[in-house]
Write a protein that holds these residues in place. Structure first.
Motif, PDB file in Angstrom:
ATOM      1  N   LEU A  88      29.910  10.625   4.088  1.00 13.18           N
ATOM      2  CA  LEU A  88      29.028  10.067   2.995  1.00 13.18           C
ATOM      3  C   LEU A  88      28.868   8.631   2.484  1.00 13.18           C
ATOM      4  CD1 LEU A  88      29.242  13.291   0.490  1.00 13.18           C
ATOM      5  CD2 LEU A  88      27.423  12.929   2.252  1.00 13.18           C
ATOM      6  N   VAL A  89      30.293   8.284   2.398  1.00 14.04           N
ATOM      7  CA  VAL A  89      30.596   6.648   2.264  1.00 14.04           C
ATOM      8  C   VAL A  89      29.935   5.857   3.272  1.00 14.04           C
ATOM      9  CG1 VAL A  89      32.126   4.933   1.742  1.00 14.04           C
ATOM     10  CG2 VAL A  89      32.492   7.146   0.794  1.00 14.04           C
ATOM     11  N   ASP A  90      30.012   6.177   4.363  1.00 18.80           N
ATOM     12  CA  ASP A  90      29.385   5.088   5.597  1.00 18.80           C
ATOM     13  C   ASP A  90      27.988   5.245   5.528  1.00 18.80           C
ATOM     14  OD1 ASP A  90      31.996   4.936   6.593  1.00 18.80           O
ATOM     15  OD2 ASP A  90      31.667   6.354   8.291  1.00 18.80           O
ATOM     16  N   ALA A  91      27.484   6.249   5.098  1.00 18.53           N
ATOM     17  CA  ALA A  91      25.846   6.489   4.939  1.00 18.53           C
ATOM     18  C   ALA A  91      25.384   5.603   3.855  1.00 18.53           C
ATOM     19  CB  ALA A  91      25.269   7.871   4.949  1.00 18.53           C
ATOM     20  N   GLU A  92      25.951   5.792   2.770  1.00 22.86           N
ATOM     21  CA  GLU A  92      25.486   4.952   1.392  1.00 22.86           C
ATOM     22  C   GLU A  92      25.708   3.457   1.661  1.00 22.86           C
ATOM     23  OE1 GLU A  92      24.240   4.419  -2.252  1.00 22.86           O
ATOM     24  OE2 GLU A  92      24.301   6.263  -1.154  1.00 22.86           O
ATOM     25  N   PHE A  93      26.960   3.137   2.394  1.00 21.84           N
ATOM     26  CA  PHE A  93      27.164   1.673   2.665  1.00 21.84           C
ATOM     27  C   PHE A  93      26.080   0.972   3.511  1.00 21.84           C
ATOM     28  CE2 PHE A  93      29.007  -1.332   5.673  1.00 21.84           C
ATOM     29  CZ  PHE A  93      29.276  -2.655   4.787  1.00 21.84           C
ATOM     30  N   GLU A  94      25.847   2.044   4.266  1.00 22.89           N
ATOM     31  CA  GLU A  94      24.875   1.379   5.462  1.00 22.89           C
ATOM     32  C   GLU A  94      23.388   1.081   4.796  1.00 22.89           C
ATOM     33  OE1 GLU A  94      25.016   0.017   8.501  1.00 22.89           O
ATOM     34  OE2 GLU A  94      27.005   0.736   8.448  1.00 22.89           O
ATOM     35  N   ASN A  95      23.256   1.998   3.780  1.00 30.24           N
ATOM     36  CA  ASN A  95      21.826   1.849   2.897  1.00 30.24           C
ATOM     37  C   ASN A  95      21.957   0.539   2.266  1.00 30.24           C
ATOM     38  OD1 ASN A  95      20.573   4.210   3.786  1.00 30.24           O
ATOM     39  ND2 ASN A  95      21.396   5.502   2.231  1.00 30.24           N
ATOM     40  N   ILE A  96      23.011   0.358   1.398  1.00 32.07           N
ATOM     41  CA  ILE A  96      23.428  -0.755   0.492  1.00 32.07           C
ATOM     42  C   ILE A  96      23.332  -2.105   1.279  1.00 32.07           C
ATOM     43  CG2 ILE A  96      24.849  -2.050  -0.810  1.00 32.07           C
ATOM     44  CD1 ILE A  96      25.919   0.808  -1.658  1.00 32.07           C
ATOM     45  N   TRP A  97      23.946  -2.005   2.510  1.00 32.72           N
ATOM     46  CA  TRP A  97      24.327  -3.242   3.539  1.00 32.72           C
ATOM     47  C   TRP A  97      22.856  -3.835   4.189  1.00 32.72           C
ATOM     48  CZ3 TRP A  97      27.783  -6.806   3.083  1.00 32.72           C
ATOM     49  CH2 TRP A  97      28.110  -7.514   4.018  1.00 32.72           C
ATOM     50  N   ARG A  98      21.780  -2.587   4.535  1.00 33.54           N
ATOM     51  CA  ARG A  98      20.715  -2.965   5.071  1.00 33.54           C
ATOM     52  C   ARG A  98      19.865  -3.491   3.966  1.00 33.54           C
ATOM     53  NH1 ARG A  98      19.222   1.861   5.483  1.00 33.54           N
ATOM     54  NH2 ARG A  98      20.378   2.318   7.606  1.00 33.54           N
ATOM     55  N   GLN A  99      19.908  -3.155   2.824  1.00 31.61           N
ATOM     56  CA  GLN A  99      19.104  -3.846   1.804  1.00 31.61           C
ATOM     57  C   GLN A  99      19.684  -5.262   1.394  1.00 31.61           C
ATOM     58  OE1 GLN A  99      16.253  -2.496   0.172  1.00 31.61           O
ATOM     59  NE2 GLN A  99      16.093  -4.416  -0.439  1.00 31.61           N
ATOM     60  N   ILE A 100      20.854  -5.396   1.518  1.00 30.68           N
ATOM     61  CA  ILE A 100      21.438  -6.759   1.099  1.00 30.68           C
ATOM     62  C   ILE A 100      21.155  -7.728   2.339  1.00 30.68           C
ATOM     63  CG2 ILE A 100      23.647  -8.092   0.906  1.00 30.68           C
ATOM     64  CD1 ILE A 100      22.959  -6.324  -1.501  1.00 30.68           C
ATOM     65  N   ASN A 101      21.176  -7.271   3.418  1.00 27.82           N
ATOM     66  CA  ASN A 101      20.540  -8.304   4.553  1.00 27.82           C
ATOM     67  C   ASN A 101      19.129  -8.367   4.605  1.00 27.82           C
ATOM     68  OD1 ASN A 101      22.980  -9.117   6.414  1.00 27.82           O
ATOM     69  ND2 ASN A 101      23.571  -7.015   5.889  1.00 27.82           N
ATOM     70  N   THR A 102      18.518  -7.678   4.310  1.00 23.93           N
ATOM     71  CA  THR A 102      17.037  -7.788   4.031  1.00 23.93           C
ATOM     72  C   THR A 102      16.656  -8.652   3.038  1.00 23.93           C
ATOM     73  OG1 THR A 102      16.479  -5.482   4.889  1.00 23.93           O
ATOM     74  CG2 THR A 102      14.841  -6.665   3.737  1.00 23.93           C
ATOM     75  N   ASP A 103      17.275  -8.553   1.839  1.00 24.66           N
ATOM     76  CA  ASP A 103      17.254  -9.555   0.721  1.00 24.66           C
ATOM     77  C   ASP A 103      17.575 -10.717   1.000  1.00 24.66           C
ATOM     78  OD1 ASP A 103      16.033  -7.510  -0.636  1.00 24.66           O
ATOM     79  OD2 ASP A 103      17.807  -6.954  -2.026  1.00 24.66           O
ATOM     80  N   LEU A 104      18.469 -10.960   1.630  1.00 24.04           N
ATOM     81  CA  LEU A 104      19.394 -12.218   2.157  1.00 24.04           C
ATOM     82  C   LEU A 104      18.129 -12.891   2.857  1.00 24.04           C
ATOM     83  CD1 LEU A 104      22.919 -11.716   2.426  1.00 24.04           C
ATOM     84  CD2 LEU A 104      22.087 -13.158   0.865  1.00 24.04           C
ATOM     85  N   ALA A 105      17.836 -12.241   3.952  1.00 26.05           N
ATOM     86  CA  ALA A 105      16.928 -12.857   4.891  1.00 26.05           C
ATOM     87  C   ALA A 105      15.606 -13.229   4.389  1.00 26.05           C
ATOM     88  CB  ALA A 105      16.483 -11.774   6.234  1.00 26.05           C
ATOM     89  N   GLN A 106      14.993 -12.311   3.527  1.00 25.60           N
ATOM     90  CA  GLN A 106      13.681 -12.752   2.958  1.00 25.60           C
ATOM     91  C   GLN A 106      13.918 -13.947   2.023  1.00 25.60           C
ATOM     92  OE1 GLN A 106      12.477  -9.113   0.886  1.00 25.60           O
ATOM     93  NE2 GLN A 106      11.549  -8.309   2.625  1.00 25.60           N
ATOM     94  N   SER A 107      15.024 -14.224   1.377  1.00 25.19           N
ATOM     95  CA  SER A 107      15.518 -15.197   0.436  1.00 25.19           C
ATOM     96  C   SER A 107      15.603 -16.613   1.287  1.00 25.19           C
ATOM     97  CB  SER A 107      16.239 -14.858  -0.498  1.00 25.19           C
ATOM     98  OG  SER A 107      17.575 -14.781  -0.225  1.00 25.19           O
ATOM     99  N   GLY A 108      16.020 -16.297   2.451  1.00 22.45           N
ATOM    100  CA  GLY A 108      16.395 -17.640   3.205  1.00 22.45           C
ATOM    101  C   GLY A 108      17.912 -18.103   2.664  1.00 22.45           C
ATOM    102  N   LYS A 109      18.784 -17.083   2.333  1.00 27.29           N
ATOM    103  CA  LYS A 109      19.957 -17.382   1.834  1.00 27.29           C
ATOM    104  C   LYS A 109      21.268 -16.782   2.708  1.00 27.29           C
ATOM    105  CE  LYS A 109      19.302 -18.842  -2.375  1.00 27.29           C
ATOM    106  NZ  LYS A 109      19.670 -20.135  -3.050  1.00 27.29           N
ATOM    107  N   THR A 110      22.436 -17.389   2.638  1.00 27.82           N
ATOM    108  CA  THR A 110      23.212 -16.866   3.517  1.00 27.82           C
ATOM    109  C   THR A 110      24.345 -16.303   2.570  1.00 27.82           C
ATOM    110  OG1 THR A 110      24.550 -18.970   3.674  1.00 27.82           O
ATOM    111  CG2 THR A 110      22.830 -18.505   5.282  1.00 27.82           C
ATOM    112  N   PHE A 111      25.583 -15.705   3.024  1.00 25.34           N
ATOM    113  CA  PHE A 111      26.578 -15.351   2.006  1.00 25.34           C
ATOM    114  C   PHE A 111      27.164 -16.456   1.491  1.00 25.34           C
ATOM    115  CE2 PHE A 111      26.161 -11.505   4.825  1.00 25.34           C
ATOM    116  CZ  PHE A 111      26.140 -10.451   3.745  1.00 25.34           C
ATOM    117  N   ALA A 112      27.234 -17.497   2.195  1.00 24.82           N
ATOM    118  CA  ALA A 112      27.872 -18.803   1.903  1.00 24.82           C
ATOM    119  C   ALA A 112      27.186 -19.291   0.372  1.00 24.82           C
ATOM    120  CB  ALA A 112      28.102 -19.910   2.894  1.00 24.82           C
ATOM    121  N   ASP A 113      25.911 -19.112   0.440  1.00 19.05           N
ATOM    122  CA  ASP A 113      24.907 -19.584  -0.627  1.00 19.05           C
ATOM    123  C   ASP A 113      25.415 -18.665  -2.050  1.00 19.05           C
ATOM    124  OD1 ASP A 113      23.605 -21.481   0.896  1.00 19.05           O
ATOM    125  OD2 ASP A 113      22.316 -20.039   1.484  1.00 19.05           O
ATOM    126  N   GLU A 114      26.038 -17.507  -1.599  1.00 16.83           N
ATOM    127  CA  GLU A 114      26.285 -16.919  -2.880  1.00 16.83           C
ATOM    128  C   GLU A 114      27.737 -16.918  -3.128  1.00 16.83           C
ATOM    129  OE1 GLU A 114      23.957 -15.277  -4.547  1.00 16.83           O
ATOM    130  OE2 GLU A 114      22.512 -16.272  -3.226  1.00 16.83           O
TER     131      GLU A 114
END
Length: 491
Positions: free
Chosen positions: A312-338
């Motif tokens: 359950l944790v894996d599934a929840e994490f994958e949902n969160i992580w997918r959204q985070i990476n989508t938002d970063l890509a759309q904003s042109g940001k990286t983890f370093a920028d944050e």
């Protein structure tokens, strides 16, 4: 039938099930005896076909049906007998050896399979009378209502064509073509586009360059897209727009009266004020509830600490992580920028996923023990709300919910959770506190949900505003759409 537990580590379980070949053969013979009277075979009268002949013709297919039925039904029955609930669909493993499978279908070998799953941990509910929350309440002043009505009136007011030059506040109707490095880009073209100068609905620097133009004028406007513009292919780029002005119109005076209300589909200005006040109360009430809910969840989180099912944790994490990476890509940001790294972000969001799963299980137990239920009517309303979001695709949406396992649960879960929160609110200590609008709107209600400085959180408002424009958004922010939305709100 033998049921042997082969693994019990933490929440993980593995069970080996063995059904002797003679038992399987007996089941098959019982099924064959029933089939014998129904089959029609040339050369035999109805009901007179020998069982041996039926077995020869249909034995393996009937055995295959029996195996499928056992695999489908036995796991849930076994878990029920053990008093366990599986966190996810149990994994069933049986032989893949063709010769062994052939023996099973011929009742020459025992049917063996294993069931792997994680149990939902037993949760002993604790008293909730120690939970205390502070509910922030805003007293809406008349000035707030008047301010919102003024905005509605500004969007609804009429314009009259004029011959002079465009000034601040005038509406310009134009055709435009946007280019980057001399090449037109998708979404950068429009005809008969209307823009009120000073509305700030186009990208910065665009509207000011329309001042002084009149109908029939042509001009090339140069602007730079903001660095955080939602369309990554345009963010930070310099662009030119070939402008042809078709009309300049001056605004009529704003009058807040019954005529305005009627134009918006409301019988009187007093009724309009009543509706607007209700909308403001609803908006503030939603924020208040989210803050109260966060307080409840924080306290439940400190009350219940247990191992959450890893799948359950894996599934929840994958949902969160997918959204985070989508938002970063759309904003042109990286983890370093944050101000973080991917490794640190993964660790933090993993903790968030664990928290969500654990709290979800706690709320589920509270609701189940408290008799909370979701009615069919509530489910229908939720489904209708989904259909409203996708006009023209109602048939496909209905088909999706009909055929997709777990789709209905995605509608039920948020309704159930809110009803559990309502139940808790009736049992815990709630103290109201009057605050200003600014205090209520302070963005601290979801800090527990933002362990890293993610681009997603910072861009939600911009994304919501520009969502309709897609990847290759045009420079405008759809003044017409905003006007329609405001008018719809008033209704």
């Amino acid at each position: 039938m033998q049921v042997i537990e082969t693994l019990a580590e933490g929440l993980k379980r593995e069970i080996k099930v063995v059904i002797p070949a003679k038992d399987m053969e007996q089941r098959m013979n019982e099924r064959l005896a029933d089939v014998k009277d129904k089959v029609r075979i040339n050369g035999f009268r109805p009901g007179k076909v020998p069982v041996s002949h039926v077995k020869k013709m249909y034995g393996k297919s009937i055995m295959a049906e029996l195996v499928n039925e056992i695999i489908r039904d036995k796991p849930s029955a076994i878990l029920s007998e053990r008093g366990e609930k599986s966190a996810t669909q149990p994994e069933i493993v049986m032989t893949e050896d063709e010769q062994e499978a052939e023996k099973i279908l011929s009742a020459q070998a025992d049917l063996e399979f294993s069931i792997s799953y994680e149990v939902i941990p037993a949760i002993e509910l604790k008293p909730v009378d120690g939970i205390k929350v502070e509910r922030e309440v805003v007293e809406i002043p008349e000035s707030e209502v008047d301010e919102q009505i003024l905005k509605i009136a500004e969007n609804a007011r009429s314009f009259e064509a004029k011959k002079g030059k465009a000034a601040d506040g005038d509406r310009v109707t134009m055709d435009y073509l946007g280019k980057v490095d001399g090449v037109a880009f998708d979404g950068g073209k429009d005809e008969d586009a209307e823009l009120v100068i000073g509305s700030n609905r186009f990208i910065p620097g665009f509207e000011e360059q329309l001042v002084g133009l009149k109908a029939g004028d042509e001009k090339v406007i140069t602007v730079t897209f903001p660095a955080d513009y939602p369309a990554a292919n345009l963010a930070g780029k310099e662009a030119t727009f070939d402008i042809t002005v078709k009309e300049v119109a001056s605004p009529a005076a704003i009058e807040i009266n019954d005529e305005l209300a009627t134009k918006l589909g409301v019988e009187s200005v007093e009724k309009l004020k009543e509706i607007v006040r209700g909308q403001i109360e609803g908006q503030f009430g939603s924020i208040t509830r989210q803050k109260v809910k966060r307080q409840i969840l924080d306290q439940l989180d400190s009350m219940y600490q247990f191992e959450a099912p890893s799948k359950l944790v894996d599934a929840e994490f994958e949902n969160i992580w997918r959204q985070i990476n989508t938002d970063l890509a759309q904003s042109g940001k990286t983890f370093a920028d944050e101000d973080t790294t991917e490794e640190e972000a993964r660790d933090e969001y993993r903790k968030l996923a664990e928290r969500r799963v654990r709290l979800g299980l706690v709320l589920s137990e509270i609701g189940e023990k408290g008799g909370v239920d979701v009615t069919e009517e509530e489910m229908q309303r939720a489904l209708y709300a989904q259909l409203q979001q996708f006009p023209g695709q109602q048939k496909e949406i209905l088909e999706f919910f009909r055929k997709t396992p777990g789709a209905a649960a995605s509608l039920r879960a948020p309704i159930f959770e809110e009803k559990v929160i309502d139940k808790l609110l009736s049992e815990i200590s709630v103290t109201d506190k009057t605050v200003s609008k600014e205090e209520l709107m302070a963005d601290d209600s979801e800090e527990a949900e933002k362990p890293a400085k993610k681009a997603a959180s910072k861009k939600k408002a911009a994304k919501a505003e520009d969502a309709a424009e897609g990847e290759d958004a045009a420079p405008k922010k759809k003044a017409a759409s905003k006007k329609k939305a405001d008018e719809a709100d008033a209704e």
